[in-house]
Design an enzyme around this catalytic site. Structure first.
Site, PDB file in Angstrom:
ATOM      1  N   ASP A  33      -0.868  16.228  15.307  1.00  0.00           N
ATOM      2  CA  ASP A  33      -1.129  17.663  15.380  1.00  0.00           C
ATOM      3  C   ASP A  33      -2.597  17.942  15.117  1.00  0.00           C
ATOM      4  O   ASP A  33      -3.295  17.149  14.510  1.00  0.00           O
ATOM      5  CB  ASP A  33      -0.313  18.391  14.303  1.00  0.00           C
ATOM      6  CG  ASP A  33       1.147  18.504  14.678  1.00  0.00           C
ATOM      7  OD1 ASP A  33       1.461  18.299  15.849  1.00  0.00           O
ATOM      8  OD2 ASP A  33       1.962  18.804  13.776  1.00  0.00           O
ATOM      9  N   LYS A  55      -1.678  22.214  19.364  1.00  0.00           N
ATOM     10  CA  LYS A  55      -1.795  23.413  20.188  1.00  0.00           C
ATOM     11  C   LYS A  55      -3.155  24.010  19.920  1.00  0.00           C
ATOM     12  O   LYS A  55      -3.395  24.589  18.872  1.00  0.00           O
ATOM     13  CB  LYS A  55      -0.702  24.416  19.817  1.00  0.00           C
ATOM     14  CG  LYS A  55       0.682  23.898  20.091  1.00  0.00           C
ATOM     15  CD  LYS A  55       1.695  25.014  19.858  1.00  0.00           C
ATOM     16  CE  LYS A  55       3.054  24.478  19.492  1.00  0.00           C
ATOM     17  NZ  LYS A  55       3.169  24.049  18.099  1.00  0.00           N
ATOM     18  N   MET A 169       2.403  30.834   8.394  1.00  0.00           N
ATOM     19  CA  MET A 169       2.102  31.448   9.695  1.00  0.00           C
ATOM     20  C   MET A 169       2.156  32.965   9.611  1.00  0.00           C
ATOM     21  O   MET A 169       2.596  33.633  10.551  1.00  0.00           O
ATOM     22  CB  MET A 169       3.075  30.941  10.775  1.00  0.00           C
ATOM     23  CG  MET A 169       3.051  29.437  10.931  1.00  0.00           C
ATOM     24  SD  MET A 169       4.355  28.812  12.007  1.00  0.00           S
ATOM     25  CE  MET A 169       5.777  28.909  10.936  1.00  0.00           C
TER      26      MET A 169
HETATM   27  N1  SAH Z   1       5.277  21.451   8.572  1.00  0.00           N
HETATM   28  C1  SAH Z   1       4.183  22.156   7.933  1.00  0.00           C
HETATM   29  C2  SAH Z   1       4.155  23.603   8.302  1.00  0.00           C
HETATM   30  C3  SAH Z   1       3.895  23.845   9.754  1.00  0.00           C
HETATM   31  S1  SAH Z   1       3.760  25.537  10.145  1.00  0.00           S
HETATM   32  C4  SAH Z   1       4.300  21.946   6.425  1.00  0.00           C
HETATM   33  O1  SAH Z   1       5.316  21.480   5.923  1.00  0.00           O
HETATM   34  O2  SAH Z   1       3.313  22.221   5.740  1.00  0.00           O
HETATM   35  C5  SAH Z   1       2.007  25.760  10.050  1.00  0.00           C
HETATM   36  C6  SAH Z   1       1.689  26.679   8.897  1.00  0.00           C
HETATM   37  O3  SAH Z   1       1.686  25.966   7.682  1.00  0.00           O
HETATM   38  C7  SAH Z   1       0.323  27.309   8.963  1.00  0.00           C
HETATM   39  O4  SAH Z   1       0.306  28.435   9.785  1.00  0.00           O
HETATM   40  C8  SAH Z   1       0.097  27.687   7.526  1.00  0.00           C
HETATM   41  O5  SAH Z   1       0.834  28.837   7.188  1.00  0.00           O
HETATM   42  C9  SAH Z   1       0.742  26.526   6.818  1.00  0.00           C
HETATM   43  N2  SAH Z   1      -0.221  25.482   6.455  1.00  0.00           N
HETATM   44  C10 SAH Z   1      -0.315  24.254   6.976  1.00  0.00           C
HETATM   45  N3  SAH Z   1      -1.273  23.542   6.348  1.00  0.00           N
HETATM   46  C11 SAH Z   1      -1.776  24.352   5.393  1.00  0.00           C
HETATM   47  C12 SAH Z   1      -2.776  24.221   4.402  1.00  0.00           C
HETATM   48  N4  SAH Z   1      -3.462  23.073   4.251  1.00  0.00           N
HETATM   49  N5  SAH Z   1      -3.044  25.260   3.592  1.00  0.00           N
HETATM   50  C13 SAH Z   1      -2.373  26.409   3.723  1.00  0.00           C
HETATM   51  N6  SAH Z   1      -1.416  26.597   4.621  1.00  0.00           N
HETATM   52  C14 SAH Z   1      -1.114  25.596   5.460  1.00  0.00           C
END
Ligand code: SAH
Length: 511
Positions: A33, A55, A169
């Site tokens: 990703d 994406k 998100m």
């Molecule tokens: N599978 C991922 C989430 C995917 S959805 C997980 O478990 O973390 C993607 C969302 O995750 C982003 O829009 C944001 O809201 C959050 N996100 C992912 N990485 C992040 C980070 N380092 N800090 C804050 N939010 C994060």
């Protein structure tokens, strides 16, 4: 042919699981990703295929295409790692990928990861549950249905249910989310923290309330934490002299690990902005190899950096190829690089500079049948101190290029996020004149952080010449020396500020 759906963790590459690292190390194909840290991709074998299926805004890739790509590589019998941000089964569409694999009868394993839903709050000092404040946590997507209409989520019931809300998100709909929660009875002054790129080196967070959420201006990815726990900040429980201080490290990524680790141990939040990289000399190292092969014809071999020591010694098959040559190291760090190859420096000057090294070296023997010979494996560009100084002492000096310091500018672009993180930092560290020069080239227009800390006097001179006001010069020219000098400076200069806080730089020209 097995497909591994591996959680990459929230950002900090240290938060990958051991199982994840093990699988990456034998991956033939890695599909990753956009948010995955490039350092994780380095764990895969050099020959592995690395495919960005992220994406990118503007050119959306359909989930079906990703599924098809995974299947295509798996069917060719390859070991496929599908590396996904955070945990693969938390809003990552990992479930859909697993379904596609099941339908196709391709064996797979899910390797959970540390989810940003819990790690991002933690990195901002917020526990998602806390005795007396919150006994439940709900992780919810703020990106359901139409943008602007946070559809399928029943925000009113979530508001009534109480407990902590963690919204992923959710930034695009933050105003609407806050409005619905307040309409359903959550007080407008409910604490909120928004964490951007939690656990990564470019992490930032903003503390606000439901009433203020709409005004928070942080780019993706962000995690929003809503509830009484968001008022807690459990980061800075006296971990060290640099607690709460944001420090920029400009050193080459490959060499920064000790400095980064020591800064973190002292409690600092580290922002890595490597402005240089270490590369082979222009001749690919052939001259260095030739000199290493006749190392035993020299009386002394002199090293003024760990890089030169490391590169030279790794060319030897057997330490005895050094013959009777004695070794000089400019300082403790260079001596440690020698020691890592099981050779002990014969000379380390008290004053750890090129000049200090020249004065500490003996004069060349006189009266013998041949002149004394010194080999000096060095960087492509060095100050003209050591070689001329040794020649004045009667030595015949052979200089050979061991490595070259290059700007990272050619190989990667520095993002706006990174530059923002740098300009909001408290301290910037320089560990060589080249870090000063390339930082100035890369980000010279930025207002530097209020405190400028240099590893030694030569670097400090370079920084002053580049127009920086230098606040800290380490007495011991090493990562350890730099961190302790910085700690001492901050303790002196901020007697009235909050623990670990940084006093505003005096004398910094206003911009
Ligand atoms: N599978 C991922 C989430 C995917 S959805 C997980 O478990 O973390 C993607 C969302 O995750 C982003 O829009 C944001 O809201 C959050 N996100 C992912 N990485 C992040 C980070 N380092 N800090 C804050 N939010 C994060």
């Amino acid at each position: 042919m097995t497909v591994y759906l591996v959680g990459a963790g929230p950002g900090d590459p240290g938060l990958l699981t051991r199982r994840g690292a093990e699988l990456l190390a034998r991956a033939e194909v890695v599909l990753f990703d956009r948010l995955v840290d490039p350092r994780l991709l380095e764990l895969a074998p050099g020959g592995a295929l690395r495919i960005d299926v992220g994406k990118t805004p503007g050119q959306p890739r359909h989930q079906d295409d990703v599924n098809a790509l995974i299947l295509e590589h798996a069917r060719q019998g390859r070991t496929v790692v599908r590396l996904k941000g955070g945990d693969p089964f938390v809003f990552g569409r990992g479930g859909e990928e697993a379904e596609a694999l099941m339908r196709a009868g391709v064996p797979f394993e899910v390797v959970p990861g540390v989810t940003s839903a819990f790690a991002a709050p933690a990195s901002a000092g917020v526990p998602v549950t806390h005795r007396g404040l919150s006994s439940s946590v709900t992780v919810v997507s703020g990106h359901v249905g139409d943008p602007g209409v946070p559809g399928a989520v029943d925000w009113a019931s979530l508001a009534r249910a109480g407990g902590t809300l963690v919204v992923l998100m959710g930034m695009a709909n933050r105003a609407e989310i806050a409005r619905r929660l307040v309409d359903a009875g959550r007080p407008p002054d409910t604490p909120v923290v928004v964490v951007h790129r939690g656990t990564s080196s470019t992490q930032a967070s903003v503390r606000t309330t439901l009433a203020g959420l709409a005004q928070v201006d942080l780019g993706p990815p962000c995690t929003i934490v809503i509830g009484p726990v968001a008022a807690l900040d459990l980061r800075s429980s006296g971990r060290g002299p640099l607690t709460g201080t944001r420090v920029v490290v400009t050193r080459a990524r490959a060499q920064a690990s000790e400095l980064v680790a020591r800064l973190r141990d002292a409690g600092a939040e580290v922002i890595e902005l490597p402005v240089i990289a270490i590369d082979d000399p222009r001749d690919g190292g052939s001259a260095l190899r030739a000199e290493a092969a006749r190392a035993d014809t020299y009386d002394w071999i002199v090293f003024t950096s760990p890089n030169a020591a490391e590169r030279f010694l790794s060319l030897l098959r057997d330490a005895r190829e050094l013959g009777a040559a004695r070794l000089a190291a400019v300082g403790a760090a260079t001596a440690r690089s020698l020691a890592a190859h099981r050779v002990v420096a014969d000379l380390v000057p008290d004053e750890e500079t090129g000049d200090g090294l020249v004065s500490a070296m003996p004069g060349a023997p006189t009266g013998g049948s041949r002149t004394g010979r010194v080999l000096f494996p060095r960087a492509e560009e060095v100050r003209d101190v050591v070689a001329p100084g040794l020649r004045r002492k009667g030595w015949e000096v052979t200089e050979v290029e061991a490595y070259r310091t290059v700007s990272v500018r050619g190989s990667r672009s520095v993002g706006v996020d990174e530059l923002d993180a740098v300009s909001s930092a408290d301290v910037i560290t320089f560990t060589s004149p080249s870090t000063v020069r390339y930082f100035a080239e890369l980000a010279g227009h930025l207002r530097p952080p209020p405190v400028v800390a240099c590893i030694g006097p030569v670097t400090a001179d370079a920084a002053r010449r580049a127009g920086f006001r230098v606040d800290v010069v380490a007495a011991e020219h090493s990562a350890e020396g730099l961190v302790s000098a910085l700690g001492a400076h901050l303790a002196d200069s901020s007697p009235h500020s909050a623990p670990g806080g940084v006093a505003p730089g005096d004398g910094v020209p206003p911009t």
